[in-house]
Design a protein around this motif. Structure first.
Motif, PDB file in Angstrom:
ATOM      1  N   THR A  39       0.835  -1.199   0.000  1.00 47.50           N
ATOM      2  CA  THR A  39       0.000   0.000   0.000  1.00 47.50           C
ATOM      3  C   THR A  39       0.872   1.252   0.000  1.00 47.50           C
ATOM      4  OG1 THR A  39      -1.762  -1.164   1.166  1.00 47.50           O
ATOM      5  CG2 THR A  39      -1.811   1.238   1.237  1.00 47.50           C
ATOM      6  N   SER A  42       2.489   1.602  -3.421  1.00 47.01           N
ATOM      7  CA  SER A  42       1.488   2.025  -4.390  1.00 47.01           C
ATOM      8  C   SER A  42       1.215   3.520  -4.277  1.00 47.01           C
ATOM      9  CB  SER A  42       0.189   1.241  -4.178  1.00 47.01           C
ATOM     10  OG  SER A  42      -0.803   1.679  -5.057  1.00 47.01           O
ATOM     11  N   THR A  43       1.160   4.007  -3.054  1.00 42.70           N
ATOM     12  CA  THR A  43       0.929   5.438  -2.835  1.00 42.70           C
ATOM     13  C   THR A  43       2.076   6.256  -3.412  1.00 42.70           C
ATOM     14  OG1 THR A  43      -0.330   4.965  -0.837  1.00 42.70           O
ATOM     15  CG2 THR A  43       0.527   7.184  -1.069  1.00 42.70           C
ATOM     16  N   LEU A  45       4.194   5.400  -5.829  1.00 42.35           N
ATOM     17  CA  LEU A  45       4.160   5.326  -7.293  1.00 42.35           C
ATOM     18  C   LEU A  45       3.039   6.171  -7.883  1.00 42.35           C
ATOM     19  CD1 LEU A  45       4.905   1.556  -7.852  1.00 42.35           C
ATOM     20  CD2 LEU A  45       6.400   3.484  -8.380  1.00 42.35           C
ATOM     21  N   ARG A  46       1.894   6.181  -7.217  1.00 38.84           N
ATOM     22  CA  ARG A  46       0.776   6.996  -7.686  1.00 38.84           C
ATOM     23  C   ARG A  46       1.143   8.482  -7.652  1.00 38.84           C
ATOM     24  NH1 ARG A  46      -3.025   5.727  -4.064  1.00 38.84           N
ATOM     25  NH2 ARG A  46      -3.298   3.692  -5.021  1.00 38.84           N
ATOM     26  N   GLU A  47       1.830   8.915  -6.593  1.00 40.24           N
ATOM     27  CA  GLU A  47       2.254  10.312  -6.485  1.00 40.24           C
ATOM     28  C   GLU A  47       3.277  10.659  -7.567  1.00 40.24           C
ATOM     29  OE1 GLU A  47       3.691  10.633  -2.512  1.00 40.24           O
ATOM     30  OE2 GLU A  47       1.679  10.720  -1.625  1.00 40.24           O
ATOM     31  N   GLN A  48       4.181   9.731  -7.882  1.00 35.09           N
ATOM     32  CA  GLN A  48       5.217   9.981  -8.881  1.00 35.09           C
ATOM     33  C   GLN A  48       4.662  10.039 -10.289  1.00 35.09           C
ATOM     34  OE1 GLN A  48       8.068   6.865  -8.236  1.00 35.09           O
ATOM     35  NE2 GLN A  48       9.000   7.868  -6.456  1.00 35.09           N
ATOM     36  N   THR A  49       3.607   9.310 -10.555  1.00 34.00           N
ATOM     37  CA  THR A  49       3.080   9.233 -11.923  1.00 34.00           C
ATOM     38  C   THR A  49       1.803  10.046 -12.103  1.00 34.00           C
ATOM     39  OG1 THR A  49       1.848   7.238 -11.383  1.00 34.00           O
ATOM     40  CG2 THR A  49       4.064   6.955 -12.288  1.00 34.00           C
ATOM     41  N   GLU A  50       1.460  10.840 -11.140  1.00 33.86           N
ATOM     42  CA  GLU A  50       0.202  11.581 -11.176  1.00 33.86           C
ATOM     43  C   GLU A  50       0.069  12.487 -12.383  1.00 33.86           C
ATOM     44  OE1 GLU A  50      -1.026  14.803  -8.213  1.00 33.86           O
ATOM     45  OE2 GLU A  50      -1.818  12.931  -7.375  1.00 33.86           O
TER      46      GLU A  50
END
Length: 53
Positions: A39, A42-43, A45-50
């Motif tokens: 989790t 994932s958070t 990676l989500r911030e990096q690819t936003e």
């Protein structure tokens, strides 16, 4: 089973059940650790690819 005494089969059964419960508790603990780690990854990676999509 006599009053106040466990037979050998009862001791073995109790040991097997206790061992299984310890195994289950350890497996659930590892699952919780992995879920928490994934989790967090994932958070990040989500911030990096936003902004890429």
């Amino acid at each position: 089973m006599t009053a106040g005494h466990f037979s050998g089969v009862a001791w073995i059964t109790a040991f097997v059940i206790a061992s299984f419960m310890a195994f289950l508790a350890h497996a659930l603990s590892r699952l919780h650790e992995r879920t928490t780690r994934l989790t967090a990854e994932s958070t990040v990676l989500r911030e990096q690819t936003e902004g890429l999509v």
